[in-house]
Motif scaffolding. Structure first.
Motif, PDB file in Angstrom:
ATOM      1  N   PRO A 147      -7.431 -10.342   4.343  1.00  0.00           N
ATOM      2  CA  PRO A 147      -7.330  -9.606   3.181  1.00  0.00           C
ATOM      3  C   PRO A 147      -7.865  -8.118   3.327  1.00  0.00           C
ATOM      4  CG  PRO A 147      -9.067 -10.934   2.818  1.00  0.00           C
ATOM      5  CD  PRO A 147      -8.799 -11.277   4.100  1.00  0.00           C
ATOM      6  N   ALA A 148      -7.036  -7.388   3.838  1.00  0.00           N
ATOM      7  CA  ALA A 148      -7.185  -6.083   4.096  1.00  0.00           C
ATOM      8  C   ALA A 148      -7.121  -5.287   2.847  1.00  0.00           C
ATOM      9  CB  ALA A 148      -6.552  -5.418   5.199  1.00  0.00           C
ATOM     10  N   ASP A 149      -7.804  -4.042   2.741  1.00  0.00           N
ATOM     11  CA  ASP A 149      -7.687  -3.193   1.573  1.00  0.00           C
ATOM     12  C   ASP A 149      -7.311  -1.649   1.923  1.00  0.00           C
ATOM     13  OD1 ASP A 149      -9.907  -2.025   2.248  1.00  0.00           O
ATOM     14  OD2 ASP A 149     -11.061  -2.756   0.624  1.00  0.00           O
ATOM     15  N   ALA A 150      -6.872  -0.710   1.308  1.00  0.00           N
ATOM     16  CA  ALA A 150      -6.501   0.507   1.744  1.00  0.00           C
ATOM     17  C   ALA A 150      -7.756   1.266   2.564  1.00  0.00           C
ATOM     18  CB  ALA A 150      -6.313   1.390   0.405  1.00  0.00           C
ATOM     19  N   THR A 151      -8.652   0.972   2.327  1.00  0.00           N
ATOM     20  CA  THR A 151      -9.813   1.576   3.017  1.00  0.00           C
ATOM     21  C   THR A 151      -9.690   1.066   4.643  1.00  0.00           C
ATOM     22  OG1 THR A 151     -11.104   1.908   1.413  1.00  0.00           O
ATOM     23  CG2 THR A 151     -12.330   1.987   3.595  1.00  0.00           C
ATOM     24  N   ASP A 152      -9.494  -0.297   4.721  1.00  0.00           N
ATOM     25  CA  ASP A 152      -9.411  -0.845   6.144  1.00  0.00           C
ATOM     26  C   ASP A 152      -8.097  -0.341   6.670  1.00  0.00           C
ATOM     27  OD1 ASP A 152     -11.523  -2.622   5.521  1.00  0.00           O
ATOM     28  OD2 ASP A 152     -10.154  -3.977   4.520  1.00  0.00           O
ATOM     29  N   LEU A 153      -6.986   0.013   6.241  1.00  0.00           N
ATOM     30  CA  LEU A 153      -5.797   0.351   6.977  1.00  0.00           C
ATOM     31  C   LEU A 153      -6.011   1.710   6.991  1.00  0.00           C
ATOM     32  CD1 LEU A 153      -3.371  -1.468   4.533  1.00  0.00           C
ATOM     33  CD2 LEU A 153      -3.421  -1.616   7.122  1.00  0.00           C
ATOM     34  N   ALA A 154      -6.485   2.663   6.304  1.00  0.00           N
ATOM     35  CA  ALA A 154      -6.786   4.141   6.395  1.00  0.00           C
ATOM     36  C   ALA A 154      -7.741   4.305   7.624  1.00  0.00           C
ATOM     37  CB  ALA A 154      -7.570   4.797   5.096  1.00  0.00           C
ATOM     38  N   LEU A 155      -8.755   3.495   7.897  1.00  0.00           N
ATOM     39  CA  LEU A 155      -9.614   3.696   8.865  1.00  0.00           C
ATOM     40  C   LEU A 155      -8.763   3.292  10.364  1.00  0.00           C
ATOM     41  CD1 LEU A 155     -13.257   2.183   7.715  1.00  0.00           C
ATOM     42  CD2 LEU A 155     -12.573   4.354   8.573  1.00  0.00           C
ATOM     43  N   ALA A 156      -8.247   2.193  10.274  1.00  0.00           N
ATOM     44  CA  ALA A 156      -7.203   2.012  11.450  1.00  0.00           C
ATOM     45  C   ALA A 156      -6.397   3.035  11.788  1.00  0.00           C
ATOM     46  CB  ALA A 156      -6.606   0.425  11.089  1.00  0.00           C
ATOM     47  N   ALA A 157      -5.954   3.576  10.756  1.00  0.00           N
ATOM     48  CA  ALA A 157      -4.852   4.417  11.061  1.00  0.00           C
ATOM     49  C   ALA A 157      -5.294   5.917  11.453  1.00  0.00           C
ATOM     50  CB  ALA A 157      -3.930   4.926   9.637  1.00  0.00           C
ATOM     51  N   VAL A 158      -6.448   6.343  11.013  1.00  0.00           N
ATOM     52  CA  VAL A 158      -6.906   7.370  11.386  1.00  0.00           C
ATOM     53  C   VAL A 158      -7.391   7.407  13.082  1.00  0.00           C
ATOM     54  CG1 VAL A 158      -9.376   7.371  10.745  1.00  0.00           C
ATOM     55  CG2 VAL A 158      -8.344   9.577  10.727  1.00  0.00           C
ATOM     56  N   MET A 159      -7.702   6.370  13.405  1.00  0.00           N
ATOM     57  CA  MET A 159      -8.138   6.146  14.773  1.00  0.00           C
ATOM     58  C   MET A 159      -6.774   6.292  15.680  1.00  0.00           C
ATOM     59  SD  MET A 159     -11.402   6.229  14.243  1.00  0.00           S
ATOM     60  CE  MET A 159     -12.165   5.930  16.006  1.00  0.00           C
ATOM     61  N   PHE A 205       0.692  -1.303   0.016  1.00  0.00           N
ATOM     62  CA  PHE A 205       0.125   0.098  -0.137  1.00  0.00           C
ATOM     63  C   PHE A 205       1.043   1.401   0.004  1.00  0.00           C
ATOM     64  CE2 PHE A 205      -2.646  -3.082   2.089  1.00  0.00           C
ATOM     65  CZ  PHE A 205      -3.562  -3.418   1.094  1.00  0.00           C
ATOM     66  N   GLY A 206       2.129   0.805   0.137  1.00  0.00           N
ATOM     67  CA  GLY A 206       3.136   2.298   0.014  1.00  0.00           C
ATOM     68  C   GLY A 206       3.158   3.026   1.504  1.00  0.00           C
ATOM     69  N   SER A 207       3.652   4.171   1.495  1.00  0.00           N
ATOM     70  CA  SER A 207       3.545   5.152   2.563  1.00  0.00           C
ATOM     71  C   SER A 207       2.299   5.545   2.929  1.00  0.00           C
ATOM     72  CB  SER A 207       4.469   6.353   2.229  1.00  0.00           C
ATOM     73  OG  SER A 207       3.867   7.163   1.255  1.00  0.00           O
ATOM     74  N   ILE A 208       2.180   5.719   4.679  1.00  0.00           N
ATOM     75  CA  ILE A 208       1.128   6.385   5.102  1.00  0.00           C
ATOM     76  C   ILE A 208       1.488   7.351   6.198  1.00  0.00           C
ATOM     77  CG2 ILE A 208       1.110   4.611   6.696  1.00  0.00           C
ATOM     78  CD1 ILE A 208      -1.934   4.530   6.565  1.00  0.00           C
ATOM     79  N   GLU A 209       0.675   8.269   6.261  1.00  0.00           N
ATOM     80  CA  GLU A 209       0.995   9.325   7.320  1.00  0.00           C
ATOM     81  C   GLU A 209      -0.307   9.702   8.169  1.00  0.00           C
ATOM     82  OE1 GLU A 209       3.799  13.136   7.802  1.00  0.00           O
ATOM     83  OE2 GLU A 209       2.299  13.426   6.084  1.00  0.00           O
ATOM     84  N   VAL A 210      -0.295   9.727   9.277  1.00  0.00           N
ATOM     85  CA  VAL A 210      -1.239  10.269  10.359  1.00  0.00           C
ATOM     86  C   VAL A 210      -0.863  11.491  10.804  1.00  0.00           C
ATOM     87  CG1 VAL A 210      -2.620   9.799  12.120  1.00  0.00           C
ATOM     88  CG2 VAL A 210      -1.804   7.886  10.750  1.00  0.00           C
TER      89      VAL A 210
END
Length: 192
Positions: free
Chosen positions: A151-163, A32-37
């Motif tokens: 099998p998580a997708d980008a939406t799953d990871l974005a929701l977990a990260a924002v929390m 999924f590449g880089s992520i920043e909260v």
């Protein structure tokens, strides 16, 4: 069931006036590449906004009543990919499962709940996918670890990260009592 673990490092930007300071987590989450909260990404009066940015992540933000540097669940508003997400929770439930935050995003039902009495252990669950989040360490060594089951997708990871950038103490009874007393004391300071 497939399992992956990703770790994000804590970062701080304390340049300028203290009201413009920013905090958060950043790192790489496999394919999924880089992520920043980022929290608070912006402020609207007494409400703070946490945002998630990333290579393949949908634009995700959470706005709520300010509690320290993070927004709280009180009067919370979640947006994923520019679409508002309705949040539901039972404030009076006695169990952690009963106090879970429920939401529907991208046509799927999610639950976000405390997995222990500690305020740093949480899980985002939908049918077939679970993302366990643990925040640990102090100061410059602070980290957020995601254990992804299924099998998580980008939406799953974005929701977990924002929390990770939201104050979720109210998901436990002890945290809710502590938050209530802190809010009460803050309101009493107004009248002095």
């Amino acid at each position: 069931m497939q399992q992956h673990t990703y770790t994000l490092d804590h970062w701080e930007d304390r340049s300028g006036h203290r009201l413009s300071w920013k905090f958060g987590y950043r790192g790489t989450v496999g394919d999924f590449g880089s992520i920043e909260v980022v929290y608070p990404a912006s402020r609207h009066g007494d409400r703070h906004v946490t945002e998630v940015r990333g290579d393949t992540m949908p634009a995700t933000s959470f706005m709520g009543w300010a509690y320290g540097r993070k927004p709280s669940l009180h009067m919370g508003q979640l947006s994923v990919g520019g679409t508002g997400v309705r949040l539901k929770r039972n404030r009076w439930a006695q169990t952690r499962a009963g106090r879970a935050l429920r939401m529907q995003a991208a046509g799927r039902e999610y639950r976000y709940l405390a997995t222990s009495a500690r305020h740093s252990d949480r899980a985002l669950i939908r049918n077939g996918v679970e993302i366990r989040t643990t925040r640990h360490g102090n100061g410059a060594r602070k980290k957020a670890t995601f254990t992804v089951l299924g099998p998580a997708d980008a939406t799953d990871l974005a929701l977990a990260a924002v929390m990770c950038g939201v104050n979720t103490r109210n998901l436990t009874r002890a945290g809710a009592v502590r938050a209530f007393f802190n809010r009460s004391l803050s309101w009493l300071e107004i009248f002095q």
